[in-house]
Design an enzyme around this catalytic site. Structure first.
Site, short mmCIF file in Angstrom:
data_model
loop_
_atom_site.label_atom_id
_atom_site.label_comp_id
_atom_site.label_asym_id
_atom_site.label_seq_id
_atom_site.Cartn_x
_atom_site.Cartn_y
_atom_site.Cartn_z
N LYS A 1 39.27 -11.52 -32.35
CA LYS A 1 40.64 -11.00 -32.15
C LYS A 1 40.97 -10.03 -33.28
CE LYS A 1 43.28 -12.74 -29.56
NZ LYS A 1 43.45 -12.24 -28.19
N TYR B 1 51.60 -4.54 -17.10
CA TYR B 1 51.99 -5.94 -17.30
C TYR B 1 53.23 -6.28 -16.47
CZ TYR B 1 52.10 -10.35 -19.88
OH TYR B 1 52.06 -11.68 -20.21
N ARG C 1 25.12 -12.61 -22.89
CA ARG C 1 25.11 -11.58 -23.94
C ARG C 1 23.87 -11.81 -24.82
NH1 ARG C 1 30.49 -12.36 -25.62
NH2 ARG C 1 30.61 -13.44 -23.65
N SER D 1 37.41 -16.68 -25.31
CA SER D 1 38.69 -15.99 -25.56
C SER D 1 39.50 -16.85 -26.53
CB SER D 1 39.46 -15.82 -24.24
OG SER D 1 39.84 -17.10 -23.75
N TYR E 1 45.49 -18.32 -15.47
CA TYR E 1 46.41 -17.81 -16.49
C TYR E 1 46.09 -16.38 -16.88
CZ TYR E 1 42.56 -18.57 -19.74
OH TYR E 1 41.34 -18.51 -20.35
N1 LIG Z 1 49.35 -16.72 -18.60
C1 LIG Z 1 49.63 -16.84 -19.89
O1 LIG Z 1 50.63 -17.41 -20.29
C2 LIG Z 1 48.66 -16.25 -20.87
C3 LIG Z 1 48.79 -16.53 -22.23
C4 LIG Z 1 47.83 -16.04 -23.10
C5 LIG Z 1 46.80 -15.23 -22.62
N2 LIG Z 1 46.77 -14.93 -21.30
C6 LIG Z 1 45.69 -14.12 -20.71
O2 LIG Z 1 44.49 -14.79 -20.98
C7 LIG Z 1 43.44 -13.86 -21.06
C8 LIG Z 1 42.69 -14.07 -22.38
O3 LIG Z 1 43.56 -13.75 -23.46
P1 LIG Z 1 43.05 -13.93 -24.96
O4 LIG Z 1 44.06 -13.38 -25.89
O5 LIG Z 1 42.62 -15.32 -25.13
O6 LIG Z 1 41.79 -12.95 -24.88
P2 LIG Z 1 40.78 -12.47 -25.99
O7 LIG Z 1 40.72 -13.43 -27.12
O8 LIG Z 1 41.07 -11.04 -26.29
O9 LIG Z 1 39.40 -12.54 -25.21
C9 LIG Z 1 39.20 -11.83 -24.01
C10 LIG Z 1 38.27 -12.67 -23.16
O10 LIG Z 1 38.16 -12.11 -21.87
C11 LIG Z 1 36.78 -12.04 -21.52
N3 LIG Z 1 36.58 -10.92 -20.60
C12 LIG Z 1 36.96 -9.65 -20.78
N4 LIG Z 1 36.65 -8.92 -19.70
C13 LIG Z 1 36.03 -9.76 -18.83
C14 LIG Z 1 35.47 -9.60 -17.54
N5 LIG Z 1 35.46 -8.41 -16.92
N6 LIG Z 1 34.91 -10.69 -16.97
C15 LIG Z 1 34.91 -11.88 -17.59
N7 LIG Z 1 35.43 -12.09 -18.80
C16 LIG Z 1 35.99 -11.04 -19.41
C17 LIG Z 1 36.08 -11.84 -22.85
O11 LIG Z 1 34.74 -12.20 -22.71
P3 LIG Z 1 33.55 -11.38 -23.41
O12 LIG Z 1 33.42 -11.94 -24.80
O13 LIG Z 1 32.41 -11.72 -22.55
O14 LIG Z 1 33.91 -9.92 -23.41
C18 LIG Z 1 36.87 -12.80 -23.72
O15 LIG Z 1 36.44 -14.11 -23.51
C19 LIG Z 1 44.10 -12.49 -20.92
O16 LIG Z 1 44.04 -12.10 -19.57
C20 LIG Z 1 45.53 -12.76 -21.32
O17 LIG Z 1 46.43 -11.81 -20.79
C21 LIG Z 1 47.67 -15.43 -20.42
#
Ligand SMILES: NC(=O)c1ccc[n+]([C@@H]2O[C@H](COP(=O)([O-])OP(=O)(O)OC[C@H]3O[C@@H](n4cnc5c(N)ncnc54)[C@H](OP(=O)(O)O)[C@@H]3O)[C@@H](O)[C@H]2O)c1
Length: 385
Positions: free
Chosen positions: A380, A104, A228, A204, A295
């Site tokens: 989650k 990270y 899926r 997500s 993001y």
């Molecule tokens: N920039 C920011 O401020 C910020 C803030 C919050 C979160 N984030 C980022 O946003 C992302 C999502 O976070 P979250 O907490 O919402 O996640 P989450 O609820 O854990 O869900 C993960 C998501 O990623 C998808 N995914 C996983 N591997 C994948 C791949 N290889 N190709 C396509 N989709 C994939 C999953 O889809 P499936 O159901 O198909 O597995 C699911 O939709 C993460 O990268 C996190 O670090 C960034």
């Protein structure tokens, strides 16, 4: 008994608050701690009612299921400007996993307690604490707090209060993903009712918040998910939240998209949490002058921008990081407060629910970590302390 003393110091060079731990002996008996807890919260005290907590600690970077372990840690007394909190619930987010893996953008010094998000209840406050009182719910203001533990003594300014009339799971998952969704919908394009937003990783936690906040504002969403076996069930669930359209990744490359744009305008805004081909396809569907905000990079592939999208459709390619937004606005108490108020108001109106969650007993953290890293779980993992 040898234990670890645990407290917070100002930010280190990596941008994460330093978690300082040193071996000391515990001073109070477990029996005494339980007695004081069962008496309920104290109105005010200068000494903490509990002398130690259980924390999920990692001493080296690596596979979270291998390197995270449960340990007992001593807590310092409650100082004049600090608060003693009992953690209630904390999710496992992708960024928590990446921090433990060491990949990270910001990494705490080791050893460190896992978890950046969660809700806690104030049990005691120091004599100079103004904004918090026992019984209040609080969430971290910044990343790096180490929320996977049963209790902590924190500086008052490390946390911000939340109303207690929202569901526990909403409170535990409010500070990162809904805030990210809220800002991305507000800060990049001037969106009006009827406008369209397209996003990948739509199932997500961020995606679910985007769907609901957009729907509350009358904004249509095109939601892209990976195919899926239970695609129809997932589609129904996202539509029940307010999704206008739910499509598979492969549909982005098909003529069906032309049909779809007969019923809604091309998107002004694309939200990319995946990268790779998925991001490139989102870009192709943006309207002239639209923006794509990246993001997340769940697909671990770089974003490729077609030259034509830049020259002929003048799209903007931007990024967003909620941690940076919070740091940029750390002196402006009203900015974070008004966003949280607006999100809590949506929660009370039933317009914003927590993402689909699996509640897991704190001691079953190992199973929860394993599940959090599996694809297609659509839930989650939330540790309940
Ligand atoms: N920039 C920011 O401020 C910020 C803030 C919050 C979160 N984030 C980022 O946003 C992302 C999502 O976070 P979250 O907490 O919402 O996640 P989450 O609820 O854990 O869900 C993960 C998501 O990623 C998808 N995914 C996983 N591997 C994948 C791949 N290889 N190709 C396509 N989709 C994939 C999953 O889809 P499936 O159901 O198909 O597995 C699911 O939709 C993460 O990268 C996190 O670090 C960034």
């Amino acid at each position: 008994m040898k234990c670890l003393r645990f407290m917070w110091l100002p930010c280190n060079r990596n941008g994460v608050r330093t978690q300082t731990m040193c071996p000391v002996s515990t001073s109070r008996s477990t029996q005494q701690q339980h007695k004081q807890l069962s008496n309920g919260v104290c109105r005010y005290s200068t000494t903490s009612a509990i002398s130690h907590c259980t924390a999920l600690l990692y001493r080296e970077h690596g596979d979270p299921t291998q390197v995270v372990q449960s340990e007992s840690m001593n807590l310092p007394n409650v100082g004049e400007t600090s608060v003693f909190v009992r953690m209630l619930a904390a999710p496992i987010n992708p960024s928590d996993v990446n921090m433990i893996q060491g990949t990270y953008a910001i990494l705490p010094d080791l050893p460190a307690v896992g978890g950046n998000e969660g809700v806690a209840q104030v049990v005691e406050v120091g004599s100079l604490v103004k904004a918090l009182k026992p019984g209040d719910w609080v969430i971290p203001r910044d990343a790096g707090l180490g929320t996977w533990r049963t209790a902590a003594v924190l500086a008052e300014e490390d946390v911000i209060s939340l109303p207690r009339d929202i569901p526990l799971l909403s409170a535990a998952t409010l500070g990162v993903n809904p805030c990210t969704a809220f800002r991305m919908l507000a800060d990049f394009e001037d969106l009006s009712p009827g406008d369209t937003v397209i996003q990948n990783a739509a199932n997500s936690a961020v995606g679910q918040a985007v769907i609901q906040i957009a729907a509350a504002k009358g904004i249509q969403t095109i939601n892209v998910v990976r195919d899926r076996p239970n695609f129809t069930t997932l589609t129904d669930r996202l539509k029940a939240m307010g999704a206008s359209h739910v499509i598979k990744e492969e549909t982005l490359r098909r003529l069906e998209m032309k049909e779809l744009f007969k019923s809604c305008p091309r998107p002004k805004l694309a939200l990319n949490g995946v990268g790779g081909k998925s991001a490139t396809e989102l870009l192709r569907h943006l309207q002239v002058g639209g923006s794509m905000v990246t993001y997340g990079g769940m697909g671990k592939q770089p974003v490729t921008v077609p030259v034509s999208a830049l020259i002929f459709r003048n799209v903007s390619v931007r990024g967003f990081w909620v941690t940076q937004w919070k740091r940029d606005h750390s002196e402006d108490e009203g900015a974070l407060r008004s966003m949280l108020d607006e999100l809590c108001s949506l929660i009370r109106q039933g317009k914003l629910t927590a993402p689909a969650c699996s509640e897991v007993d704190f001691q079953d953290f190992s199973t929860a970590l394993e599940k959090a890293m599996q694809p297609f779980t659509s839930a989650k993992q939330v540790l309940i302390m």
